[in-house]
Design a protein around this motif. Structure first.
Motif, PDB file in Angstrom:
ATOM      1  N   MET A   1       0.829  -1.210   0.000  1.00 21.51           N
ATOM      2  CA  MET A   1       0.000   0.000   0.000  1.00 21.51           C
ATOM      3  C   MET A   1       0.860   1.256   0.000  1.00 21.51           C
ATOM      4  N   ALA A   2       1.998   1.223   0.745  1.00 17.03           N
ATOM      5  CA  ALA A   2       2.878   2.393   0.760  1.00 17.03           C
ATOM      6  C   ALA A   2       3.481   2.632  -0.616  1.00 17.03           C
ATOM      7  N   GLU A   3       3.870   1.566  -1.312  1.00 14.36           N
ATOM      8  CA  GLU A   3       4.413   1.720  -2.661  1.00 14.36           C
ATOM      9  C   GLU A   3       3.364   2.268  -3.622  1.00 14.36           C
ATOM     10  N   ALA A   4       2.133   1.785  -3.463  1.00 12.35           N
ATOM     11  CA  ALA A   4       1.063   2.289  -4.331  1.00 12.35           C
ATOM     12  C   ALA A   4       0.823   3.771  -4.091  1.00 12.35           C
ATOM     13  N   LEU A   5       0.842   4.175  -2.820  1.00 19.48           N
ATOM     14  CA  LEU A   5       0.649   5.590  -2.505  1.00 19.48           C
ATOM     15  C   LEU A   5       1.827   6.412  -3.015  1.00 19.48           C
ATOM     16  N   GLY A   6       3.056   5.878  -2.832  1.00 23.19           N
ATOM     17  CA  GLY A   6       4.245   6.608  -3.283  1.00 23.19           C
ATOM     18  C   GLY A   6       4.308   6.749  -4.789  1.00 23.19           C
ATOM     19  N   ASP A   7       3.842   5.736  -5.512  1.00 22.96           N
ATOM     20  CA  ASP A   7       3.884   5.765  -6.984  1.00 22.96           C
ATOM     21  C   ASP A   7       2.675   6.453  -7.581  1.00 22.96           C
TER      22      ASP A   7
ATOM     23  N   VAL B   1      -0.362   5.321  -7.689  1.00 23.97           N
ATOM     24  CA  VAL B   1      -1.249   4.404  -8.398  1.00 23.97           C
ATOM     25  C   VAL B   1      -2.334   3.838  -7.483  1.00 23.97           C
ATOM     26  N   ALA B   2      -2.443   4.398  -6.274  1.00 22.10           N
ATOM     27  CA  ALA B   2      -3.494   3.945  -5.364  1.00 22.10           C
ATOM     28  C   ALA B   2      -4.849   4.368  -5.903  1.00 22.10           C
ATOM     29  N   PRO B   3      -5.876   3.536  -5.749  1.00 16.27           N
ATOM     30  CA  PRO B   3      -7.207   3.915  -6.236  1.00 16.27           C
ATOM     31  C   PRO B   3      -7.665   5.224  -5.605  1.00 16.27           C
ATOM     32  N   PRO B   4      -8.336   6.072  -6.370  1.00 20.47           N
ATOM     33  CA  PRO B   4      -8.825   7.338  -5.820  1.00 20.47           C
ATOM     34  C   PRO B   4      -9.743   7.100  -4.618  1.00 20.47           C
ATOM     35  N   GLY B   5      -9.512   7.848  -3.558  1.00 20.75           N
ATOM     36  CA  GLY B   5     -10.340   7.711  -2.366  1.00 20.75           C
ATOM     37  C   GLY B   5     -10.126   6.422  -1.613  1.00 20.75           C
ATOM     38  N   SER B   6      -8.982   5.766  -1.839  1.00 23.33           N
ATOM     39  CA  SER B   6      -8.735   4.488  -1.160  1.00 23.33           C
ATOM     40  C   SER B   6      -8.529   4.719   0.333  1.00 23.33           C
ATOM     41  N   ASP B   7      -8.748   3.659   1.078  1.00 22.22           N
ATOM     42  CA  ASP B   7      -8.566   3.726   2.528  1.00 22.22           C
ATOM     43  C   ASP B   7      -7.198   3.207   2.942  1.00 22.22           C
ATOM     44  N   TYR B   8      -6.218   3.294   2.027  1.00 26.77           N
ATOM     45  CA  TYR B   8      -4.886   2.764   2.325  1.00 26.77           C
ATOM     46  C   TYR B   8      -4.278   3.384   3.595  1.00 26.77           C
ATOM     47  N   PRO B   9      -4.341   4.703   3.770  1.00 23.71           N
ATOM     48  CA  PRO B   9      -3.752   5.269   4.994  1.00 23.71           C
ATOM     49  C   PRO B   9      -4.379   4.681   6.264  1.00 23.71           C
ATOM     50  N   ALA B  10      -5.695   4.551   6.282  1.00 28.73           N
ATOM     51  CA  ALA B  10      -6.362   3.995   7.459  1.00 28.73           C
ATOM     52  C   ALA B  10      -5.987   2.529   7.668  1.00 28.73           C
ATOM     53  N   ARG B  11      -5.868   1.796   6.574  1.00 21.89           N
ATOM     54  CA  ARG B  11      -5.502   0.386   6.686  1.00 21.89           C
ATOM     55  C   ARG B  11      -4.066   0.223   7.159  1.00 21.89           C
ATOM     56  N   ILE B  12      -3.163   1.108   6.672  1.00 22.57           N
ATOM     57  CA  ILE B  12      -1.775   1.061   7.145  1.00 22.57           C
ATOM     58  C   ILE B  12      -1.721   1.352   8.636  1.00 22.57           C
ATOM     59  N   LEU B  13      -2.494   2.339   9.079  1.00 21.67           N
ATOM     60  CA  LEU B  13      -2.528   2.675  10.512  1.00 21.67           C
ATOM     61  C   LEU B  13      -3.068   1.503  11.328  1.00 21.67           C
ATOM     62  N   ALA B  14      -4.116   0.835  10.826  1.00 21.74           N
ATOM     63  CA  ALA B  14      -4.703  -0.284  11.544  1.00 21.74           C
ATOM     64  C   ALA B  14      -3.719  -1.451  11.651  1.00 21.74           C
ATOM     65  N   GLU B  15      -3.025  -1.740  10.541  1.00 21.57           N
ATOM     66  CA  GLU B  15      -2.049  -2.828  10.571  1.00 21.57           C
ATOM     67  C   GLU B  15      -0.880  -2.500  11.501  1.00 21.57           C
ATOM     68  N   THR B  16      -0.489  -1.217  11.516  1.00 21.96           N
ATOM     69  CA  THR B  16       0.587  -0.796  12.412  1.00 21.96           C
ATOM     70  C   THR B  16       0.173  -0.963  13.860  1.00 21.96           C
ATOM     71  N   ASP B  17      -1.064  -0.593  14.173  1.00 22.48           N
ATOM     72  CA  ASP B  17      -1.564  -0.762  15.547  1.00 22.48           C
ATOM     73  C   ASP B  17      -1.595  -2.238  15.931  1.00 22.48           C
ATOM     74  N   ARG B  18      -1.998  -3.070  14.977  1.00 18.38           N
ATOM     75  CA  ARG B  18      -2.075  -4.501  15.286  1.00 18.38           C
ATOM     76  C   ARG B  18      -0.690  -5.076  15.549  1.00 18.38           C
ATOM     77  N   MET B  19       0.298  -4.662  14.763  1.00 14.11           N
ATOM     78  CA  MET B  19       1.661  -5.146  14.996  1.00 14.11           C
ATOM     79  C   MET B  19       2.211  -4.610  16.314  1.00 14.11           C
ATOM     80  N   SER B  20       1.841  -3.365  16.647  1.00 13.45           N
ATOM     81  CA  SER B  20       2.279  -2.797  17.923  1.00 13.45           C
ATOM     82  C   SER B  20       1.696  -3.587  19.085  1.00 13.45           C
ATOM     83  N   ASP B  21       0.419  -3.950  18.981  1.00 16.22           N
ATOM     84  CA  ASP B  21      -0.195  -4.765  20.022  1.00 16.22           C
ATOM     85  C   ASP B  21       0.487  -6.128  20.120  1.00 16.22           C
TER      86      ASP B  21
END
Length: 337
Positions: A134-140, A142-162
């Motif tokens: 998702m980070a590569e898609a955002l950086g390039d 090519v992420a779908p318009p209005g995608s929830d990638y930032p929220a999903r990255i935050l959620a996955e980060t929280d899960r790994m932190s837990d």
């Protein structure tokens, strides 16, 4: 001469049979005593044979008395050596059993540690791969318009932190390095905080969390650690309760301290798997990739470890109503040192 030999042998056989019966009877009850009696019985057999031979040979009264005195002197010596040998053998057997038990426990711990590392490595690699994609898609761009990638990255980060937090907590518990900061705490506040923390996830999953308390229950506990244990129990119940299900959390005062019950609607688990839910990394599902909201399988192990560090425990009833019941208990006073 033949008659003397036969008489001595017959006497020895009779005494030997009686002695063997006595030793066998004691071996079933007290193995150490049987080990002491064994050499004594051997000496008694020899003594009986010698005494019978001496009696049949019509030797002088003085010589006969000498034989009996010598045999009587040897009996306590045989008993003493039998006791020494039995004590040594018993100590060796006990040490051998302890070493075998310790080796088996070490093997189980090492196997569990390797399995846990493999599972957690897999569980960490999966969200990391998703975050990278998702980070590569955002950086390039090519992420779908209005995608929830930032929220999903935050959620996955929280899960790994837990997940990492659970590993650190489990490591402190298993190494014995956990130091409790004890104080008088109203457990109703901890239960309320645990329920409040779980409600956002519960609402997303369509699960209702209901809490109740008989009255204020105060105990000497580490508020942060016990709060973690309660949070893990409630989060586990929410995770495994289907949509439109209800999780009931109840605080009450028991005869020896505080009791917190967490009832879910997971459908129950097999009785033979009841204790496995407390194994680090274990999941009832065969699939190793956790679904949405599912952790690394450390929460219940950490909850039980924290409860036991307080002198309490966490127990599970695998089939209670529509699901399972987890019961956390802690004494009202400080845990024993």
């Amino acid at each position: 001469m033949l008659a003397v030999v036969l008489l001595s042998a017959a006497t020895a056989v009779v005494v030997g049979l009686l002695g063997a019966a006595v030793v066998a009877g004691q071996a079933r009850r007290r193995l150490a005593l049987a080990a002491v009696l064994a050499p004594v019985v051997v000496l008694v057999i020899v003594s009986a044979g010698v005494a019978a031979a001496a009696e049949s040979m019509f030797i002088s009264g003085h010589d006969h008395a000498v034989v009996l005195v010598v045999l009587a002197t040897c009996l306590p010596i045989a008993a003493a050596f039998g006791w020494l040998i039995a004590s040594r053998v018993q100590a060796l057997v006990r040490r051998s059993v302890e070493e075998a038990t310790e080796r088996e426990r070490d093997r189980e711990v090492e196997a569990g540690r390797r399995e846990l590392v493999a599972w957690v490595s897999h569980d960490l690699r999966t969200p990391l791969a998703g975050i990278r994609a998702m980070a590569e898609a955002l950086g390039d761009g090519v992420a779908p318009p209005g995608s929830d990638y930032p929220a999903r990255i935050l959620a996955e980060t929280d899960r790994m932190s837990d997940m990492v937090g659970g590993l650190l907590a489990l490591s402190r518990l298993q190494s014995g390095s956990l130091v409790l900061d004890l104080g008088s705490v109203d457990l109703a506040d901890l239960v309320s905080d645990a329920v409040a923390s779980a409600r956002p996830v519960a609402e997303q999953r369509g699960v209702t969390v209901a809490a109740s308390a008989e009255r204020s229950v105060v105990a000497r506990v580490d508020a942060a650690e016990l709060g973690r244990a309660l949070g893990n129990l409630v989060a586990n119940a929410v995770t495994h309760t289907p949509a439109r299900g209800v999780v009931h959390v109840r605080l009450s005062a028991g005869p020896d301290g505080a009791l917190v019950t967490v009832d879910d609607e997971c459908g129950g688990i097999a009785p033979d798997q009841a204790q496995r839910v407390f194994e680090p990394g274990w999941r009832a599902s065969r699939g190793r990739t956790p679904g949405s909201g599912v952790g690394a399988g450390l929460g219940l192990a950490v909850a039980r470890g924290i409860a036991r560090a307080h002198g309490g425990d966490v127990e599970v009833t695998p089939a209670h109503g529509a699901g399972c019941r987890f019961l956390l208990s802690v004494p009202s006073g400080a845990p024993a040192a």
